[in-house]
Motif scaffolding. Structure first.
Motif, short mmCIF file in Angstrom:
data_model
loop_
_atom_site.label_atom_id
_atom_site.label_comp_id
_atom_site.label_asym_id
_atom_site.label_seq_id
_atom_site.Cartn_x
_atom_site.Cartn_y
_atom_site.Cartn_z
N LEU A 135 0.83 -1.20 0.00
CA LEU A 135 0.00 0.00 0.00
C LEU A 135 0.87 1.25 0.00
O LEU A 135 0.55 2.22 -0.71
CB LEU A 135 -0.93 -0.01 1.22
N GLU A 136 1.95 1.24 0.77
CA GLU A 136 2.85 2.39 0.79
C GLU A 136 3.51 2.60 -0.58
O GLU A 136 3.65 3.73 -1.05
CB GLU A 136 3.92 2.21 1.87
N LYS A 137 3.89 1.50 -1.23
CA LYS A 137 4.49 1.62 -2.58
C LYS A 137 3.46 2.14 -3.58
O LYS A 137 3.79 2.92 -4.47
CB LYS A 137 5.01 0.26 -3.02
N LEU A 138 2.21 1.69 -3.43
CA LEU A 138 1.17 2.15 -4.34
C LEU A 138 0.92 3.65 -4.17
O LEU A 138 0.72 4.37 -5.16
CB LEU A 138 -0.12 1.37 -4.07
N LYS A 139 0.96 4.12 -2.94
CA LYS A 139 0.78 5.55 -2.69
C LYS A 139 1.94 6.37 -3.25
O LYS A 139 1.74 7.52 -3.68
CB LYS A 139 0.63 5.80 -1.18
N GLU A 140 3.14 5.79 -3.27
CA GLU A 140 4.29 6.51 -3.84
C GLU A 140 4.14 6.66 -5.35
O GLU A 140 4.49 7.70 -5.92
CB GLU A 140 5.58 5.76 -3.51
N HIS A 141 3.63 5.61 -6.03
CA HIS A 141 3.45 5.67 -7.48
C HIS A 141 2.33 6.64 -7.87
O HIS A 141 2.40 7.27 -8.93
CB HIS A 141 3.14 4.28 -8.02
N PHE A 142 1.31 6.77 -7.03
CA PHE A 142 0.18 7.64 -7.34
C PHE A 142 -0.02 8.60 -6.16
O PHE A 142 -1.05 8.57 -5.48
CB PHE A 142 -1.09 6.82 -7.59
N SER A 143 1.01 9.43 -5.95
CA SER A 143 1.00 10.33 -4.79
C SER A 143 -0.05 11.42 -4.91
O SER A 143 -0.47 11.99 -3.90
CB SER A 143 2.39 10.96 -4.63
N ASP A 144 -0.48 11.75 -6.14
CA ASP A 144 -1.46 12.81 -6.32
C ASP A 144 -2.90 12.31 -6.31
O ASP A 144 -3.84 13.08 -6.56
CB ASP A 144 -1.20 13.55 -7.63
N GLU A 145 -3.11 11.02 -6.04
CA GLU A 145 -4.44 10.45 -6.01
C GLU A 145 -4.68 9.77 -4.66
O GLU A 145 -3.75 9.26 -4.03
CB GLU A 145 -4.63 9.43 -7.13
N GLU A 146 -5.93 9.75 -4.27
CA GLU A 146 -6.29 9.09 -3.02
C GLU A 146 -6.46 7.59 -3.25
O GLU A 146 -7.15 7.17 -4.18
CB GLU A 146 -7.59 9.66 -2.45
N ILE A 147 -5.83 6.79 -2.40
CA ILE A 147 -5.95 5.34 -2.45
C ILE A 147 -6.83 4.91 -1.28
O ILE A 147 -6.56 5.25 -0.12
CB ILE A 147 -4.58 4.65 -2.36
N ILE A 148 -7.88 4.16 -1.57
CA ILE A 148 -8.79 3.70 -0.53
C ILE A 148 -8.52 2.22 -0.26
O ILE A 148 -8.83 1.37 -1.09
CB ILE A 148 -10.26 3.90 -0.94
#
Length: 371
Positions: A330-343
């Motif tokens: 999840l942390e890696k996914l947030k790094e790849h899409f830092s400008d979008e909200e991940i739920i």
């Protein structure tokens, strides 16, 4: 007693709502349906595209007749006109799902023939075929000519032929006894392609076994097939989420997309036609299987199908947060899409589903305020 009832009613009303401390506003909350889910296990085929040949009904022929009365043997022509043929009509109906019942050859009823004594033939009844709301009609050149996006909307596929005139119609000053009548006209004969585009507010997109069907079953009364093998879902499923202010949001679960689906791999991407009417798309990924690559591949397939879909509002949902590797990925996914909200959610365990449903409602409200 009256004040006690008002107090109880006020408490019940507030218990069905959320309060946002940041902006101090009342937000409607999703409700769990009290009605049990269906126990039927019958699986039927689902047809969302159909090639049809529509032939309007033939008009009735006119009549050649001469009236003969007592003491007036040559009373004149009295042949009646023929009735008109029936149309072939499509009508949008919310109680209909799929195009299984639509025949490949649609033929209208013929009008009745005219008869003597100035009797006109009866007009044929129109053939009305119920189709789901959201059906579109394309002609033989693949051009859209009809859009049945509202309840009760009708589209005439083929018009019936006009009835022929009887010999009484041709009576004139120079021809008092015409012995001629018209044949009924043939109805239109046109080929169409009928497509079903689901009227859902949100579309669930993801790779096979990402948990889309599990999520739809958890938030609605829908019963899509769930199994631990790829391509369990082979047809779109619709589920309805109800909220405390009686608003309803429709979510569509689509078959899984794989890399190269635009090249007809797997189940292809033709079923993406069902998300063309969606307000927003839900990109669901399996948090344990390189979710950042899944998002990029899904968006690439969307762009290959329709560039307009690639710019549609999208919501990234990371499923299966109950697994051990979930937090790291999840942390890696947030790094790849830092400008979008991940739920992050767990559809199986019900984790964070309430927040997801509230997020869907916010997107739904913002869209309808703009429109």
């Amino acid at each position: 007693m009256k004040s006690v009832l008002l107090l109880l009613r006020k408490n019940v009303l507030y218990s069905n709502r959320f309060y946002s401390s940041a902006i101090n506003e009342v937000v409607s909350s999703p409700l769990r349906s009290k009605k049990p889910k269906s126990t039927k296990t019958k699986v039927s085929g689902f047809v969302d595209v159909k090639q049809v040949q529509a032939i309007g009904g033939k008009g009735g022929d006119g009549c050649i007749s001469f009236l003969s009365l007592w003491a007036n043997e040559f009373a004149g022509p009295d042949g009646g006109d023929g009735g008109s043929g029936g149309h072939i009509i499509l009508q949008a109906c919310s109680n209909t799902s799929g195009l299984n019942h639509v025949d490949a050859l649609l033929k209208g009823e013929e009008g009745r023939k005219g008869s003597s004594s100035h009797c006109h033939g009866k007009n044929a009844e129109h053939t009305i075929i119920k189709v789901p709301v959201g059906t579109i009609v394309k002609n033989s050149n693949d051009k859209q000519v009809g859009d049945l996006s509202n309840e009760g909307t009708m589209f005439i596929l083929a018009r019936g032929g006009a009835g022929g005139h009887g010999n009484h119609f041709f009576t004139s000053a120079t021809n008092q006894s015409p012995a001629v009548a018209e044949c009924g006209a043939d109805g239109e004969n046109i080929s169409y392609t009928i497509e079903l585009r689901s009227m859902a507010h949100f579309g669930l997109l993801g790779f096979p076994n990402a948990g889309k069907s599990t999520l739809l079953q958890a938030i609605s009364r829908a019963r899509p097939k769930i199994a631990p093998y790829p391509f369990t879902t082979k047809q779109p499923y619709l589920g309805v989420v109800q909220y405390s202010d009686y608003e309803q949001i429709c979510v569509a679960d689509l078959p899984g997309i794989i890399e190269g689906s635009h090249k007809n791999r797997g189940l292809g991407i033709q079923f993406l036609r069902h998300v063309q009417r969606c307000t927003a798309l839900i990109i669901m990924v399996d948090i344990a299987l390189d979710p950042w690559n899944q998002v990029e591949k899904l968006r690439y397939e969307l762009e290959k199908f329709n560039k307009e879909l690639s710019v549609r509002p999208q919501l990234i949902v990371a499923n299966k947060m109950d697994l051990e590797v979930a937090n790291d990925n999840l942390e890696k996914l947030k790094e790849h899409f830092s400008d979008e909200e991940i739920i992050p959610i767990s559809a199986k365990c019900g984790t964070n589903l309430l927040y997801l449903l509230q997020k869907l409602r916010n997107i739904y409200d913002s869209y309808h305020k703009e429109t």
